[in-house]
Design an enzyme around this catalytic site. Structure first.
Site, short mmCIF file in Angstrom:
data_model
loop_
_atom_site.label_atom_id
_atom_site.label_comp_id
_atom_site.label_asym_id
_atom_site.label_seq_id
_atom_site.Cartn_x
_atom_site.Cartn_y
_atom_site.Cartn_z
N HIS A 282 0.81 -1.23 0.00
CA HIS A 282 0.00 0.00 0.00
C HIS A 282 0.84 1.27 0.00
O HIS A 282 1.85 1.38 0.68
CB HIS A 282 -1.06 -0.01 1.10
CG HIS A 282 -0.56 0.01 2.51
ND1 HIS A 282 -0.28 1.18 3.18
CD2 HIS A 282 -0.32 -0.99 3.39
CE1 HIS A 282 0.09 0.88 4.42
NE2 HIS A 282 0.09 -0.42 4.56
N ASP A 294 6.09 0.64 6.80
CA ASP A 294 4.63 0.45 6.59
C ASP A 294 4.14 1.57 5.67
O ASP A 294 3.78 2.64 6.15
CB ASP A 294 3.91 0.46 7.93
CG ASP A 294 2.45 0.06 7.79
OD1 ASP A 294 2.07 -0.46 6.73
OD2 ASP A 294 1.69 0.25 8.75
N GLU A 328 -4.90 1.73 2.50
CA GLU A 328 -5.02 0.52 3.32
C GLU A 328 -5.29 0.90 4.76
O GLU A 328 -6.02 0.22 5.48
CB GLU A 328 -3.74 -0.33 3.20
CG GLU A 328 -3.85 -1.71 3.84
CD GLU A 328 -3.56 -1.73 5.33
OE1 GLU A 328 -3.97 -2.68 5.99
OE2 GLU A 328 -2.93 -0.79 5.86
N GLU A 329 -4.66 1.99 5.19
CA GLU A 329 -4.66 2.31 6.62
C GLU A 329 -6.00 2.81 7.15
O GLU A 329 -6.32 2.63 8.31
CB GLU A 329 -3.58 3.36 6.94
CG GLU A 329 -2.16 2.89 6.65
CD GLU A 329 -1.67 1.83 7.64
OE1 GLU A 329 -2.45 1.44 8.52
OE2 GLU A 329 -0.51 1.40 7.51
N ASP A 356 3.02 -6.50 3.28
CA ASP A 356 2.61 -5.43 4.21
C ASP A 356 2.91 -5.85 5.64
O ASP A 356 2.08 -5.74 6.54
CB ASP A 356 1.10 -5.12 4.04
CG ASP A 356 0.67 -3.92 4.88
OD1 ASP A 356 1.54 -3.15 5.32
OD2 ASP A 356 -0.55 -3.75 5.09
N HIS A 426 3.46 2.57 12.66
CA HIS A 426 2.55 3.73 12.88
C HIS A 426 3.13 4.78 13.83
O HIS A 426 2.37 5.58 14.39
CB HIS A 426 1.19 3.26 13.42
CG HIS A 426 0.43 2.36 12.49
ND1 HIS A 426 -0.83 1.89 12.75
CD2 HIS A 426 0.77 1.83 11.28
CE1 HIS A 426 -1.24 1.12 11.77
NE2 HIS A 426 -0.28 1.07 10.87
ZN LIG Z 1 0.51 -1.48 6.33
#
Ligand SMILES: [Zn+2]
Length: 466
Positions: A282, A294, A328-329, A356, A426
């Site tokens: 993503h 990520d 995606e998030e 991912d 994140h």
């Molecule tokens: Zn991800």
């Protein structure tokens, strides 16, 4: 003779005689794939460019729009047969000014590191001051009932450190983050604070998405993540002073949905161009870091698969398609758009592979497929294990390709080592310097080898030769 490096007997005929002629060809091609990823790979420089020149790229943001242009540019430079943008509707949430939180206990003010969760509403302009109730689960929070009224509910269940696969520990905790506000908003709680989703004890809050889902707007309450250090401090102080008060302010906002895009490119199949194998990750990320692990690593590895095919002149039988999925998030707008288009045009997907789970050392793949195809993929272990790919097991693929699930579609998740992933996930620490060039490239080669084998051996009822 025993090879000291690999602890295996060499110079014997066993290894070579175990392989069929086809497998010998595969072995040689996989070696070529790994050599070219390690000597001529572009993924690391693509990732440096994306993370340093664009950085964090939340769905709907100007940075995400730049990332779409960037994706289109690098795909075109790779010389794919075609490159296009696929429209997708995505949320647009903005963090606003830096969040503030502290507790006051015995006349002392102690700062708490927090970050608003994606989709959360803001606090009132001047913030919230309230007593805190600590809980360890959604069930415990639900049981509070009216006691939650006027309080800040603090979800503090830590990762289970005994789980070797840290994704399992994440899975055991993330419900607090996603559904905490939904569980207590209805009782008149004022806000939710949640312990960050990480094994690590440090002072970086880890953001992520939360959902109000179908609850009435009057029950929406603001929600933020506390760093694990802040969570420990608050929990310890609550034991001494259960009526301490927390002050908390955030100014995030949900803006109207935006039009964005998946970025797609492909190499046409030489025999079955209408049959597709998709490889992707993503393109969007969170905003605190630069979205390196990520999922910057996932998208550059996916494109590297096609780059490796090009430079080795590997001509796939089926069409190999790379997709940089958007959003995606924060809701999967890109995955939905892709799956809808597949349905609408009745495209035939033989399989898919998603990366991912970060860019660390390759360990293997998880397979979501019918029993026959799962066994087929597991039979390739003898070709893949020499590259550290020992874990080829039944399991999920990934959020972006899983909507393609069908009886004859073989979906695969790339699985690197998970021990450090949630150090960065994140958080502000998810930056390019945390990515190791060789580990990233070994991952690209692992994925390219898997796609090479899927292209060569996967069949569906339409293509089975009698
Ligand atoms: Zn991800």
């Amino acid at each position: 003779m025993l090879c000291l490096a690999c602890n295996e007997t060499t110079n014997s005929k066993t290894t070579s005689t175990e392989l069929t002629p086809e497998e010998k060809t595969d072995k040689a091609n996989i070696k070529k794939i790994f050599d070219s990823a390690l000597l001529h790979g572009k993924s690391y420089e693509w990732l440096r460019d994306l993370t340093s020149n664009i950085g964090g790229r939340m769905s709907g943001s100007p940075e995400a729009a730049l990332a779409v242009k960037w994706g289109e540019k690098v795909m075109k430079e790779t010389g794919l047969d075609s490159v296009w943008l696929q429209p997708a509707t995505v949320p647009h949430w903005v963090r606003g000014e830096k969040e503030v939180a502290y507790y006051i206990s015995n006349g002392k003010k102690v700062d708490l590191a927090i970050a608003a969760l994606g989709s959360s509403i803001a606090t009132p302009k001047n913030g919230i001051t309230a007593e805190v109730i600590e809980v360890k689960s959604i069930e415990e929070a639900e049981a509070l009932g009216e006691k939650a009224k006027g309080k800040i509910i603090f979800f503090n269940r830590p990762f289970d450190d005994t789980l070797i696969n840290t994704f399992q520990a994440y899975g055991g905790c993330v419900g607090q983050r996603v559904f905490g506000a939904k569980a207590v908003g209805k009782f008149g709680a004022l806000a939710v604070l949640v312990r960050s989703m990480t094994n690590r004890l440090d002072n970086y809050p880890h953001t992520g998405t939360m959902r109000y889902e179908d609850i009435p707007k009057s029950e929406y309450i603001p929600t933020a993540a506390l760093s694990t250090v802040a969570a420990e401090n608050l929990s310890n102080q609550l034991k001494e002073d259960p009526t301490l008060k927390v002050y908390f302010k955030q100014r995030c906002k949900n803006l109207p949905k935006e039009k964005s895009f998946n970025v797609i490119g492909e190499i046409k199949g030489s025999e079955n161009p209408e049959k597709i194998i998709v490889v992707g990750g993503h393109l969007d990320s969170w905003d605190l870091g630069d979205g390196a692990h990520d999922d910057g690593t996932g998208i550059v590895q996916a494109l590297e698969v096609l780059h490796i095919f090009k430079i080795n002149n590997i001509k796939p039988k089926n069409t190999i398609r790379v997709v940089f999925f958007m959003d995606e998030e924060q809701g999967g707008g890109g995955a939905t758009a892709y799956a809808d288009a597949v349905k609408l045009t009745n495209e035939n997907h033989l399989g898919g592979l998603e990366s991912d789970a970060g860019g660390h050392t390759p360990r293997g793949f998880t397979i979501d497929a019918n029993a026959g195809n799962r066994k087929l993929l597991q039979s390739w272990k003898k070709l893949l294990a020499p590259y550290g790919l020992h874990d080829i097991t039944k399991g999920g693929s990934g959020a972006d390709i899983s909507p393609l699930k069908a009886e004859e579609t073989t979906l695969v998740g790339y699985r690197p080592d998970s021990q450090r992933y949630f150090d960065y996930h994140h958080a502000a620490t998810d930056t390019f310097d945390k990515v190791n060039k060789r580990e990233l490239e070994l991952g690209s080669a692992s994925m390219a080898s898997m796609i090479y084998l899927m292209d060569k051996y996967l069949e569906n009822p339409d293509s089975v030769k009698q």
